[in-house]
Write a protein that holds these residues in place. Structure first.
Motif, PDB file in Angstrom:
ATOM      1  N   ASN A  15       0.848  -1.191   0.000  1.00 44.98           N
ATOM      2  CA  ASN A  15       0.000   0.000   0.000  1.00 44.98           C
ATOM      3  C   ASN A  15       0.886   1.245   0.000  1.00 44.98           C
ATOM      4  O   ASN A  15       1.496   1.571   1.005  1.00 44.98           O
ATOM      5  CB  ASN A  15      -0.904  -0.025   1.232  1.00 44.98           C
ATOM      6  N   PRO A  16       0.950   1.995  -1.108  1.00 45.28           N
ATOM      7  CA  PRO A  16       1.843   3.151  -1.173  1.00 45.28           C
ATOM      8  C   PRO A  16       1.344   4.347  -0.348  1.00 45.28           C
ATOM      9  O   PRO A  16       2.081   5.284  -0.133  1.00 45.28           O
ATOM     10  CB  PRO A  16       1.872   3.492  -2.664  1.00 45.28           C
ATOM     11  N   GLN A  17       0.122   4.320   0.142  1.00 39.47           N
ATOM     12  CA  GLN A  17      -0.464   5.436   0.874  1.00 39.47           C
ATOM     13  C   GLN A  17      -0.138   5.387   2.369  1.00 39.47           C
ATOM     14  O   GLN A  17      -0.325   6.356   3.068  1.00 39.47           O
ATOM     15  CB  GLN A  17      -1.980   5.422   0.700  1.00 39.47           C
ATOM     16  N   ASP A  55       3.277   3.776   7.588  1.00 42.33           N
ATOM     17  CA  ASP A  55       3.908   2.783   8.457  1.00 42.33           C
ATOM     18  C   ASP A  55       5.244   2.344   7.870  1.00 42.33           C
ATOM     19  O   ASP A  55       5.359   2.095   6.669  1.00 42.33           O
ATOM     20  CB  ASP A  55       2.968   1.583   8.618  1.00 42.33           C
ATOM     21  N   ASP A  56       6.266   2.245   8.711  1.00 44.72           N
ATOM     22  CA  ASP A  56       7.605   1.856   8.249  1.00 44.72           C
ATOM     23  C   ASP A  56       7.609   0.509   7.549  1.00 44.72           C
ATOM     24  O   ASP A  56       8.314   0.325   6.559  1.00 44.72           O
ATOM     25  CB  ASP A  56       8.586   1.814   9.423  1.00 44.72           C
ATOM     26  N   LYS A  57       6.826  -0.441   8.054  1.00 46.73           N
ATOM     27  CA  LYS A  57       6.791  -1.770   7.442  1.00 46.73           C
ATOM     28  C   LYS A  57       6.273  -1.680   6.009  1.00 46.73           C
ATOM     29  O   LYS A  57       6.788  -2.340   5.113  1.00 46.73           O
ATOM     30  CB  LYS A  57       5.914  -2.717   8.267  1.00 46.73           C
ATOM     31  N   ASP A  58       5.263  -0.850   5.781  1.00 45.64           N
ATOM     32  CA  ASP A  58       4.733  -0.696   4.430  1.00 45.64           C
ATOM     33  C   ASP A  58       5.753  -0.016   3.520  1.00 45.64           C
ATOM     34  O   ASP A  58       5.895  -0.378   2.353  1.00 45.64           O
ATOM     35  CB  ASP A  58       3.425   0.096   4.438  1.00 45.64           C
ATOM     36  N   ASP A  59       6.464   0.984   4.063  1.00 40.28           N
ATOM     37  CA  ASP A  59       7.492   1.655   3.260  1.00 40.28           C
ATOM     38  C   ASP A  59       8.607   0.683   2.877  1.00 40.28           C
ATOM     39  O   ASP A  59       9.077   0.681   1.741  1.00 40.28           O
ATOM     40  CB  ASP A  59       8.077   2.848   4.021  1.00 40.28           C
ATOM     41  N   ASP A  60       9.028  -0.144   3.838  1.00 41.25           N
ATOM     42  CA  ASP A  60      10.046  -1.155   3.548  1.00 41.25           C
ATOM     43  C   ASP A  60       9.541  -2.149   2.508  1.00 41.25           C
ATOM     44  O   ASP A  60      10.276  -2.532   1.591  1.00 41.25           O
ATOM     45  CB  ASP A  60      10.446  -1.910   4.816  1.00 41.25           C
ATOM     46  N   ALA A  61       8.296  -2.551   2.645  1.00 42.37           N
ATOM     47  CA  ALA A  61       7.713  -3.507   1.697  1.00 42.37           C
ATOM     48  C   ALA A  61       7.651  -2.900   0.301  1.00 42.37           C
ATOM     49  O   ALA A  61       7.928  -3.582  -0.685  1.00 42.37           O
ATOM     50  CB  ALA A  61       6.325  -3.942   2.160  1.00 42.37           C
ATOM     51  N   LEU A  62       7.307  -1.620   0.216  1.00 35.33           N
ATOM     52  CA  LEU A  62       7.222  -0.962  -1.087  1.00 35.33           C
ATOM     53  C   LEU A  62       8.611  -0.855  -1.729  1.00 35.33           C
ATOM     54  O   LEU A  62       8.763  -1.125  -2.920  1.00 35.33           O
ATOM     55  CB  LEU A  62       6.589   0.425  -0.953  1.00 35.33           C
ATOM     56  N   ARG A  63       9.622  -0.510  -0.933  1.00 37.40           N
ATOM     57  CA  ARG A  63      10.992  -0.446  -1.468  1.00 37.40           C
ATOM     58  C   ARG A  63      11.432  -1.831  -1.945  1.00 37.40           C
ATOM     59  O   ARG A  63      12.031  -1.955  -3.019  1.00 37.40           O
ATOM     60  CB  ARG A  63      11.955   0.089  -0.400  1.00 37.40           C
ATOM     61  N   THR A  64      11.136  -2.841  -1.156  1.00 41.50           N
ATOM     62  CA  THR A  64      11.497  -4.210  -1.535  1.00 41.50           C
ATOM     63  C   THR A  64      10.769  -4.616  -2.814  1.00 41.50           C
ATOM     64  O   THR A  64      11.366  -5.203  -3.723  1.00 41.50           O
ATOM     65  CB  THR A  64      11.162  -5.192  -0.393  1.00 41.50           C
ATOM     66  N   TYR A  65       9.486  -4.286  -2.894  1.00 41.77           N
ATOM     67  CA  TYR A  65       8.706  -4.616  -4.085  1.00 41.77           C
ATOM     68  C   TYR A  65       9.315  -3.947  -5.317  1.00 41.77           C
ATOM     69  O   TYR A  65       9.499  -4.580  -6.357  1.00 41.77           O
ATOM     70  CB  TYR A  65       7.253  -4.175  -3.917  1.00 41.77           C
TER      71      TYR A  65
END
Length: 81
Positions: A43-45, A48-58
């Motif tokens: 979720n790019p919106q 949360d740090d976990k979502d930001d990390d997941a987006l960078r990883t993706y």
């Protein structure tokens, strides 16, 4: 004599088999790339740090998969020639 003809037939069979194996490898690579492309988008919106990390990883993985897809396309073109 006849051994030359037999050798030629065996060589032709070997190359046909190698070509078949190469095509199977390309198909397998394409299958793996297709499966890798099915990772869900984070979720790019979210802040949360976990979502930001997941987006960078993706994004990093998506770039890697895109590079591999292009290399496989080039390989397919070479095999198909």
């Amino acid at each position: 004599g006849s051994s030359t003809g037999s050798s030629s037939v065996n060589t032709e069979r070997l190359f046909l088999e190698l070509d078949r194996v190469r095509k199977m490898q390309v198909e397998l690579s394409l299958t793996h790339l297709a499966q890798a492309g099915q990772f869900p988008l984070a979720n790019p919106q979210s802040d949360d740090d976990k979502d930001d990390d997941a987006l960078r990883t993706y994004k990093r993985n998506n770039g890697f998969v895109s590079e591999k897809e292009e290399k496989v396309r080039i390989l397919v073109e070479k095999v198909s020639e």
